[in-house]
Every structure is written in C-alpha cells, then in structure tokens.
Write a protein that holds these residues in place. Structure first.
Motif, short mmCIF file in Angstrom:
data_model
loop_
_atom_site.label_atom_id
_atom_site.label_comp_id
_atom_site.label_asym_id
_atom_site.label_seq_id
_atom_site.Cartn_x
_atom_site.Cartn_y
_atom_site.Cartn_z
N GLU A 61 -5.42 12.36 1.54
CA GLU A 61 -6.80 11.88 1.50
C GLU A 61 -7.20 11.29 2.86
OE1 GLU A 61 -8.66 12.53 -0.88
OE2 GLU A 61 -7.38 12.86 -2.62
N ASP B 49 -2.54 10.36 5.86
CA ASP B 49 -3.41 11.17 6.71
C ASP B 49 -3.07 10.94 8.18
OD1 ASP B 49 -5.59 12.83 7.45
OD2 ASP B 49 -6.91 11.10 7.63
N LYS C 218 -8.36 8.98 5.86
CA LYS C 218 -8.26 7.55 6.19
C LYS C 218 -7.11 6.83 5.48
CE LYS C 218 -13.18 7.17 7.27
NZ LYS C 218 -14.46 6.50 6.98
N THR C 219 -6.18 7.59 4.89
CA THR C 219 -4.99 6.95 4.33
C THR C 219 -3.88 6.92 5.39
OG1 THR C 219 -4.19 9.08 3.49
CG2 THR C 219 -5.50 7.73 1.98
N VAL C 220 -2.85 6.17 5.13
CA VAL C 220 -1.70 6.13 6.05
C VAL C 220 -1.07 7.51 6.14
CG1 VAL C 220 0.59 5.13 6.45
CG2 VAL C 220 -1.24 3.68 5.56
N HIS D 285 -9.47 1.69 -4.14
CA HIS D 285 -9.79 0.38 -3.58
C HIS D 285 -8.83 -0.68 -4.11
CE1 HIS D 285 -11.82 -3.21 -2.31
NE2 HIS D 285 -11.90 -3.61 -3.57
N ALA E 205 0.83 -1.21 0.00
CA ALA E 205 0.00 0.00 0.00
C ALA E 205 0.87 1.25 0.00
CB ALA E 205 -0.90 -0.01 1.22
N CYS E 206 0.66 2.11 -1.00
CA CYS E 206 1.32 3.42 -0.99
C CYS E 206 0.63 4.28 0.08
CB CYS E 206 1.19 4.09 -2.35
SG CYS E 206 1.95 3.15 -3.69
N PHE E 207 1.41 5.07 0.80
CA PHE E 207 0.88 5.81 1.95
C PHE E 207 -0.22 6.80 1.57
CE2 PHE E 207 5.19 5.24 4.29
CZ PHE E 207 4.79 4.00 4.75
N TYR E 208 -0.17 7.34 0.34
CA TYR E 208 -1.10 8.40 -0.07
C TYR E 208 -2.36 7.87 -0.74
CZ TYR E 208 1.17 7.36 -4.50
OH TYR E 208 1.67 6.70 -5.59
N CYS E 209 -2.41 6.58 -1.07
CA CYS E 209 -3.46 6.06 -1.95
C CYS E 209 -4.78 5.81 -1.23
CB CYS E 209 -2.99 4.75 -2.59
SG CYS E 209 -4.17 4.07 -3.77
N ASP E 210 -5.88 6.26 -1.89
CA ASP E 210 -7.22 5.98 -1.33
C ASP E 210 -8.08 5.20 -2.32
OD1 ASP E 210 -7.77 8.00 -3.16
OD2 ASP E 210 -9.25 8.97 -1.88
#
Length: 370
Positions: A191, A197, A193-195, A21, A14-19
């Motif tokens: 974004e 964030d 609820k992302t890492v 699915h 998971a990339c930290f910025y990605c929201d």
C-alpha cells in the motif's frame, strides 16, 4: 437489521504492510474511549428504525482495551440502540495480548467471536512483517482461545516473498489442526506510504510476486474446501453457521455506522467517514461535533458498489435487483468475461467462476458504470 463498527486506533507497534489509521502512543486512549461513547450518543438517531444485530471492535488493536472499557462501550450501545437478543460481537485481537487471563476475561464478557491476527505461524514471516507476536505466542493463544471460544476466525497472509507453497500449506494445516471454524486470508499488498512501500522502492524487500500469490490463493481455495470450509467471499472461508455476520452485512448492503477516527458508515444512499486523526477527532467530539465527510451516492455509485461487493461473494449480483437500464448494460459488458470463463450467469445471477475469483475486483471495475 444493521451493524455498529468501533475503530480502536492504537497498536503496540506498526506492521510494515499496514495502512489503517492507528497510533503507537496510548497517551490519548482514555480521552478517545470517552469520545467513542459520546459519538455513540450523538449518532443514535441514524439507526432509530433499525435493530443492531452485529457489533465489531476493529482497529488498530482492540485487544488493548481493558474489560471495563469494552463493557462501557457495549453498555452505551445497549442503552442507545435497539439490539437483538444475542448479537454477534467480534473483537479483533493480537496473539501477544491473549494471555490466559485475558482470554478468561473475554470469555466472561459479551464478546462471542474472536478475530485473531496470526498472519503466519512462521517466525521468518512475522519478522518480515514487523508483527508484535512470535510463532509460539500464536500457537499458545489459539490453544487457549479454542478452549473458551467456539467462534474464532484466524487471519493469514499469503503471497509473502520467499514463502514456498509448502510453507503456505503448513500455515493452513496448523490453523485447521486447531479446529478454527473461519479463516480470513489476504494477499500481501504494497500500500502507498507504508513502510513496506518504502522498503520495496529502496530495494530492501522484494516486491510480492502476483504469480506466487495466485498459486497460494489456489492452494487456499483447495485446502479449505477439503477441510469443510465454504468460500463465501473472496478472502473469507467459513464452516456452516460460522460465516461472519458483520462482514456479510457489508457485502449485502445493510446499514452500518462506524464509530471512531477513520471509521466509515453506510446507509444505502450515503457514505460517510470520520477524520483520520485521533487529536482532531477528540477535539471535535468533545465540542459535540461529528468530524466526518458525507458523500451522497448516485444511482451509478449504488450500482457499482453492489457490483463490487456482489462479485466477491457466493451470492453474486442478482440481475433482478438492478434497474433495467443498468441491467442491459451489464448483460452486454459482461459477455466477453463470460466467454473467457471468468463469469457465469446462474438463476439470473451474475457470479465469478472459480477461474475468475482471484480477479473479482478487476472484473467489477471493468463493469462499472462511470
């Protein structure tokens, strides 16, 4: 003309910025591919009177698909839909997946456009984003891919904390030097609820600075223009004949269907979106159900969508295409932004000025009819 989007909801990490699915577990990949096939069959009637001109594998990470899986999905589209002779077929890919063997496989397939998620050519940036690839892999894959594909777009992220203007220029120059004909570039956004964030809220990572992002955007516009790219959409820059046909169809309001969990569809009067859960999506599709929600678009919704997409592009918002009552309101409400030098009317078309481009989404929302 219409398009088909296929959402491949799997990533290695998971990339930290990605929201978007996705899942980092590939356990359900085989079942999900079969469900994509079944959804294509279930929905063929939606585009019965349309010809498919673009097919887009997005995600997630579509480059995790095998050659057989790609060909299975494309075969299903050919059998169930009317497709132009040479459709634009794009595959999003991550550099760590693009070995020489993989690139040669893709070059022999119907895929004719690669969208490579480089994001940055610098190790420090890639680590801060938790990207699966490193700088060397990004450069190596482009060196190989450009020998086998003419139509390549590279994704780059700007506004990254601690990225100097000089490093951003160097990122762009590296892309130019590889001879790519299209660049998609986005500001780093926090974004919910992302890492990322969570990191920003806990003080583990600095919040992106809008002033720095604006400086990077101005550099992006200037440098791409010097290198022969047209700035045809806020985040997209292409050389002549290399604009993304698929994404352009979104901005010009053409019909498309989205296949797979979380994928969106649009038919001009309705918008729908599939459930954002691999497990629930598989279960419903196996039962022959479409797990989606449908929203009917009011006249105001349709106007607002056209306004939002139009102001982001070089084609702008044609006042001739708008209902007379909406037109009057738009002409009145846009005057203050025209006076501020953010908008302009040319040939009865409302467009953003160079000064207004970075603010296009905000300008559109100010002009919405609620």
């Amino acid at each position: 003309m219409a398009g088909i989007y296929l959402h491949i909801p799997f990533c290695k990490q998971a990339c930290f910025y990605c929201d978007f699915h996705f899942s980092t577990s590939l356990k359900k990949k085989d079942d999900l591919i079969l469900c994509l096939v079944k959804e294509l069959q279930l929905r063929k009637g939606e585009l019965q009177n349309e010809t498919i001109e673009t097919i887009y594998f997005g995600g997630g990470t579509p480059s995790l698909l095998s050659q057989n899986e790609i060909e299975l999905l494309l075969k299903e589209i050919q059998e169930n839909y009317s497709v132009v002779e040479n459709p634009e077929i794009t595959l999003e890919a991550n550099p760590d997946d693009l070995s020489e063997e993989k690139i040669l496989e893709l070059a022999k397939s119907p895929i004719n456009r690669l969208s490579i998620g480089v994001q940055s050519f610098f190790e420090e940036d890639l680590k801060s984003m938790n990207r699966a690839h490193n700088s060397e892999e990004a450069k190596n894959c482009l060196s190989m891919a450009t020998r086998h594909f003419d139509n390549i777009t590279v994704d780059l992220i700007y506004g990254v904390p601690n990225m100097s203007n000089e490093r951003w220029k160097e990122n762009l120059q590296i892309a130019f030097d590889f001879g790519v004909n299209h660049i998609s570039s986005y500001a780093l956004t926090v974004e919910p609820k992302t890492v990322l964030d969570s990191f920003v809220k806990n003080g583990k990572y600095p919040a992106p600075d809008e002033t720095e992002a604006k400086e990077h955007f101005d550099i992006l516009v200037e440098e791409t223009a010097k290198n022969g790219f047209a700035h045809y959409e806020i985040s997209n820059f292409g050389k002549p004949n290399y604009f993304s046909k698929h994404n352009t169809s979104y901005w010009q309001g053409k019909k498309y269907i989205g296949i797979g969990p979380s994928a969106h569809s649009f038919n001009k009067t309705h918008r729908s979106w599939n459930i954002a859960s691999n497990t629930k999506y598989i279960k419903e599709i196996q039962l022959g159900n479409l797990p989606n929600e449908v929203e009917e678009l009011s006249r105001e919704d349709q106007f607002n969508e056209y306004l939002m997409t139009g102001l982001r592009t070089i084609w702008g918002v044609s006042l001739d295409k708008i209902d007379e009552d909406f037109k009057k309101q738009l002409v009145t409400s846009s005057k203050k932004f025209i006076n501020q030098g953010l908008l302009i009317v040319e040939k009865n078309t409302l467009k953003t000025t160079q000064k207004g481009k970075f603010l296009a989404d905000g300008l559109a929302s100010e002009l919405f009819i609620v």
